[in-house]
Design a protein around this motif. Structure first.
Motif, short mmCIF file in Angstrom:
data_model
loop_
_atom_site.label_atom_id
_atom_site.label_comp_id
_atom_site.label_asym_id
_atom_site.label_seq_id
_atom_site.Cartn_x
_atom_site.Cartn_y
_atom_site.Cartn_z
N UNK A 169 0.87 -1.17 0.00
CA UNK A 169 0.00 0.00 0.00
C UNK A 169 0.91 1.22 0.00
N UNK A 170 0.69 2.14 -0.92
CA UNK A 170 1.51 3.35 -1.02
C UNK A 170 0.62 4.56 -0.76
N UNK A 171 0.95 5.31 0.27
CA UNK A 171 0.15 6.47 0.68
C UNK A 171 -1.34 6.13 0.72
N UNK A 172 -1.64 5.03 1.38
CA UNK A 172 -3.01 4.54 1.61
C UNK A 172 -3.75 4.08 0.35
N UNK A 173 -3.02 3.79 -0.74
CA UNK A 173 -3.63 3.22 -1.94
C UNK A 173 -2.95 1.89 -2.25
N UNK A 174 -3.78 0.86 -2.41
CA UNK A 174 -3.26 -0.48 -2.68
C UNK A 174 -2.54 -0.51 -4.02
N UNK A 175 -1.33 -1.06 -4.02
CA UNK A 175 -0.52 -1.22 -5.22
C UNK A 175 -1.03 -2.45 -5.95
N UNK A 176 -1.57 -2.28 -7.15
CA UNK A 176 -2.26 -3.37 -7.84
C UNK A 176 -1.42 -4.07 -8.91
N UNK A 177 -0.25 -3.53 -9.24
CA UNK A 177 0.56 -4.14 -10.30
C UNK A 177 1.41 -5.28 -9.76
N UNK A 178 2.03 -6.02 -10.67
CA UNK A 178 2.94 -7.09 -10.27
C UNK A 178 4.07 -6.47 -9.45
N UNK A 179 4.41 -7.10 -8.34
CA UNK A 179 5.37 -6.52 -7.41
C UNK A 179 6.81 -6.78 -7.87
N UNK A 180 7.26 -5.92 -8.78
CA UNK A 180 8.66 -5.91 -9.19
C UNK A 180 9.22 -4.55 -8.81
N UNK A 181 10.53 -4.45 -8.73
CA UNK A 181 11.12 -3.15 -8.39
C UNK A 181 10.78 -2.11 -9.46
N UNK A 182 10.80 -2.52 -10.73
CA UNK A 182 10.51 -1.59 -11.83
C UNK A 182 9.10 -1.00 -11.68
#
Length: 192
Positions: A169-182
């Motif tokens: 979660x980034x600044x209270x918004x769920x990160x929906x993409x594939x979790x890669x560094x890029x």
């Protein structure tokens, strides 16, 4: 083990949040950073261990160590072994991530056992071999820490619809993409 955790989660689902000042959250980075990343993780999750091995070092170097962001590690145990490991990682914690990092880096050394008792014995042996000085029984039986861990899981489910780990979660918004560094870097760059 899953039945025990499910019962525990149901039993504690009505607990109100305990005072965060009593138990310090595990985090890395500038406490007052503009960007707050929350990582909901389970200590027995291999994908979480991979995040710590493959993504976290670059994230730390480029965003956390530079003061641009901070990451808070939240507990989302998926089984009893992860639940007890979460309690241990919070025990005697001053916000430092040393135990957490060691548990992920060496997951294959302690995540084993066919019962909760056996899993606890392996966890305790591992912590002793790594030189972590803590009272294991006191840590896993501490009611305040148990509530803290369970409240993280409840918060993740209620507020961010967490249903797998790791969930970012980034600044209270769920990160929906594939979790890669890029992908993570692209999202963070938009916030700087």
């Amino acid at each position: 083990m899953k039945k025990i955790l499910a019962f525990t989660l149901i039993f504690f689902s009505t607990i109100s949040s305990i005072n965060a000042e009593e138990i310090k959250r595990i985090f890395v980075g500038n406490e007052d950073a503009k960007i707050t990343i929350i990582a909901f993780e389970s200590l027995t999750c291999s994908h979480c261990a991979n995040f710590h091995k493959d993504v976290f070092p670059q994230l730390k170097k480029e965003y956390l160590d530079t003061g641009l962001a901070k990451i808070e590690f939240r507990h989302f145990p998926l089984d009893a072994a992860a639940f007890n490991a979460s309690k241990v990682s919070q025990c005697k914690n001053d916000g430092d991530s040393a135990i957490l990092n060691s548990l992920y880096a060496n997951q294959q050394k302690w995540v084993k056992g066919s019962s909760v008792k056996e899993a606890n014995e392996n966890l305790q042996k591992f912590l002793t071999s790594e030189g972590f000085d803590l009272n294991f029984e006191k840590c896993i039986n501490n009611k305040e820490i148990e509530d803290f861990v369970l409240n993280d899981r409840i918060d993740g489910t209620k507020n961010f619809k967490v249903n797998s780990t790791p969930t970012i979660v980034i600044n209270n918004k769920k990160f929906e993409k594939t979790l890669t560094y890029k992908n993570l870097k692209k999202a963070l760059e938009k916030l700087i």
